[in-house]
Structures are given as C-alpha cells and as structure tokens.
Design a protein around this motif. Structure first.
Motif, mmCIF file in Angstrom:
data_model
loop_
_atom_site.group_PDB
_atom_site.id
_atom_site.type_symbol
_atom_site.label_atom_id
_atom_site.label_comp_id
_atom_site.label_asym_id
_atom_site.label_seq_id
_atom_site.Cartn_x
_atom_site.Cartn_y
_atom_site.Cartn_z
ATOM 1 N N GLU A 110 -9.020 -5.518 2.797
ATOM 2 C CA GLU A 110 -7.820 -5.734 1.976
ATOM 3 C C GLU A 110 -7.114 -4.407 1.693
ATOM 4 O O GLU A 110 -5.881 -4.355 1.674
ATOM 5 C CB GLU A 110 -8.178 -6.452 0.667
ATOM 6 N N LEU A 111 -7.873 -3.358 1.505
ATOM 7 C CA LEU A 111 -7.255 -2.042 1.296
ATOM 8 C C LEU A 111 -6.595 -1.562 2.586
ATOM 9 O O LEU A 111 -5.627 -0.796 2.537
ATOM 10 C CB LEU A 111 -8.290 -1.038 0.795
ATOM 11 N N GLY A 112 -7.101 -2.023 3.726
ATOM 12 C CA GLY A 112 -6.421 -1.756 4.994
ATOM 13 C C GLY A 112 -4.995 -2.304 4.947
ATOM 14 O O GLY A 112 -4.051 -1.649 5.398
ATOM 15 N N HIS A 113 -4.837 -3.504 4.359
ATOM 16 C CA HIS A 113 -3.491 -4.078 4.211
ATOM 17 C C HIS A 113 -2.628 -3.205 3.298
ATOM 18 O O HIS A 113 -1.429 -3.033 3.542
ATOM 19 C CB HIS A 113 -3.576 -5.488 3.632
ATOM 20 N N VAL A 114 -3.237 -2.673 2.238
ATOM 21 C CA VAL A 114 -2.470 -1.794 1.333
ATOM 22 C C VAL A 114 -2.026 -0.549 2.092
ATOM 23 O O VAL A 114 -0.870 -0.124 1.986
ATOM 24 C CB VAL A 114 -3.322 -1.396 0.097
ATOM 25 N N TRP A 115 -2.946 0.018 2.861
ATOM 26 C CA TRP A 115 -2.627 1.232 3.623
ATOM 27 C C TRP A 115 -1.472 0.950 4.577
ATOM 28 O O TRP A 115 -0.514 1.720 4.661
ATOM 29 C CB TRP A 115 -3.854 1.710 4.396
ATOM 30 N N VAL A 116 -1.547 -0.177 5.296
ATOM 31 C CA VAL A 116 -0.489 -0.527 6.254
ATOM 32 C C VAL A 116 0.824 -0.772 5.498
ATOM 33 O O VAL A 116 1.890 -0.296 5.913
ATOM 34 C CB VAL A 116 -0.881 -1.771 7.086
ATOM 35 N N ALA A 117 0.740 -1.492 4.369
ATOM 36 C CA ALA A 117 1.949 -1.813 3.593
ATOM 37 C C ALA A 117 2.670 -0.554 3.139
ATOM 38 O O ALA A 117 3.897 -0.532 3.026
ATOM 39 C CB ALA A 117 1.591 -2.672 2.384
ATOM 40 N N THR A 118 1.914 0.492 2.882
ATOM 41 C CA THR A 118 2.532 1.705 2.345
ATOM 42 C C THR A 118 2.806 2.750 3.427
ATOM 43 O O THR A 118 3.540 3.701 3.172
ATOM 44 C CB THR A 118 1.633 2.326 1.250
ATOM 45 N N ASN A 119 2.243 2.570 4.617
ATOM 46 C CA ASN A 119 2.467 3.549 5.686
ATOM 47 C C ASN A 119 3.292 2.987 6.844
ATOM 48 O O ASN A 119 4.164 3.680 7.371
ATOM 49 C CB ASN A 119 1.133 4.068 6.231
ATOM 50 N N HIS A 120 2.989 1.762 7.257
ATOM 51 C CA HIS A 120 3.708 1.126 8.378
ATOM 52 C C HIS A 120 3.954 -0.342 8.034
ATOM 53 O O HIS A 120 3.362 -1.232 8.651
ATOM 54 C CB HIS A 120 2.890 1.228 9.672
ATOM 55 N N PRO A 121 4.809 -0.608 7.051
ATOM 56 C CA PRO A 121 4.943 -1.980 6.533
ATOM 57 C C PRO A 121 5.363 -3.016 7.556
ATOM 58 O O PRO A 121 5.112 -4.205 7.374
ATOM 59 C CB PRO A 121 5.999 -1.841 5.433
ATOM 60 N N TYR A 122 5.984 -2.581 8.665
ATOM 61 C CA TYR A 122 6.421 -3.565 9.649
ATOM 62 C C TYR A 122 5.344 -3.848 10.690
ATOM 63 O O TYR A 122 5.557 -4.609 11.631
ATOM 64 C CB TYR A 122 7.717 -3.103 10.321
ATOM 65 N N LEU A 123 4.197 -3.218 10.553
ATOM 66 C CA LEU A 123 3.119 -3.408 11.523
ATOM 67 C C LEU A 123 1.945 -4.160 10.909
ATOM 68 O O LEU A 123 0.825 -4.073 11.385
ATOM 69 C CB LEU A 123 2.628 -2.041 12.034
#
Ligand code: ZN
Length: 177
Positions: A110-123
């Motif tokens: 789930e924190l992976g999703h946070v990381w993606v949301a804040t670094n590469h939100p379109y991926l």
C-alpha cells in the motif's frame, strides 16, 4: 489491494465463515489475555508504517485504521485535501490470518501506491506498487500475501502479472579477512 475491476467474489461457505469466526474469536481472546494495556494492534501497524515510510523515502503522513469490512480488504485512500494524511485501511479478519512478514508486505504494497501517487501519479499500477514494496520486503512474502488474499476473496490471477518474473538472486559470500 486487488486491482480495480469487477469483483469475482465467489462467496465463502457458511461453514468456512463459521470456522473463520471461531478463529477470529480465539485470536481476539488470545490477544486480549496477552496484550499489554494500550498495546492495540493498530499502534503496532502504525509503527511499522512509519518505519517503512522512512525506508522508502515517503514523507507524506499515512494513517492506519482497522475496519470490519473493506471491499478491497487492504486499501489506500489519497488525502481528501492537500496536507491531509493518506488513509491505509486493513480488514481485521484478514490481518489475523497473516504472519508478521505478510503484514509488513501488505503495508509495504500500500505504501508502494503512496510512493507512486507522489512520484509518478500517472503510472499507478499494482505491479509498480509491488516493485516499490520489494525495495523493503521479499517477493516471497508478497506471493504468500496474494495467496491468502485470493483464498479470502475467491479471486485468482497470474502472480507474475503482479510481481514480475521470479529472478534467481545470487548472493556472493566474501571471506571475512
Ligand atoms: Zn494495490
């Protein structure tokens, strides 16, 4: 936790539900007798989340809650307003089925999703969330987590789609001199 697509929930037999309910009751009874005052499970989860955030370089605040039911079993909600925390919700009966390593893997995913949301939100994908998670947890713990998740929901999919191919990792051992 599962991808956003129509649920193929096949239902759990009532006998299995009863068995699970007994396990949960036993789990709570054991926990109640062993737990220190104030040592709520959610406090331990929050501590693990904070530690994982530090290791993954996540500076946003993430708040963990335990819920009786969660359509996605374990899920992450983005902040309702800028500056608010992300909300990580874990379904209690699923948590009770997991080993410590699998709990950490679920939180790391789930924190992976946070990381993606804040670094590469379109991926934002399950695969990328797992790639980030595997910076701090093993592929094996994630594979065990998916097995238990799919056992609960009745869904099933190709693990490689979520975790990528299994790679033989070679560890070199050097002499200590
Ligand atoms: Zn996910």
């Amino acid at each position: 936790m599962p991808p956003r697509r129509p649920s193929r929930h096949t239902g759990t037999s009532s006998a299995l539900r009863a068995t699970l309910a007994i396990f949960i009751l036993l789990g709570w009874a054991a926990r109640a007798s062993a737990a220190e005052p104030g040592a709520l499970p959610v406090a331990g989860l929050q501590q693990t989340v904070n530690s994982l955030c530090a290791r993954l370089g996540i500076t946003q605040q993430v708040t963990v809650t335990l819920v009786d039911t969660n359509p996605r079993v374990v899920s992450m909600m983005p902040p309702p307003a800028p500056g608010d925390p992300f909300s990580l919700a874990v379904q209690t009966d699923f948590l009770d089925k997991l080993t410590d390593d699998e709990v950490t893997a679920a939180l790391a995913h789930e924190l992976g999703h946070v990381w993606v949301a804040t670094n590469h939100p379109y991926l934002q994908t399950e695969r990328l969330a797992n790639d980030i998670a595997m910076r701090v947890v093993t592929r094996y713990s994630l594979s065990r987590l998916y097995a238990k998740l799919w056992a609960l929901t009745g869904a099933e999919a190709d693990l490689t789609h979520y975790l990528g191919p299994e790679i033989l990792r070679v560890t070199r051992h050097y002499a200590a001199d």
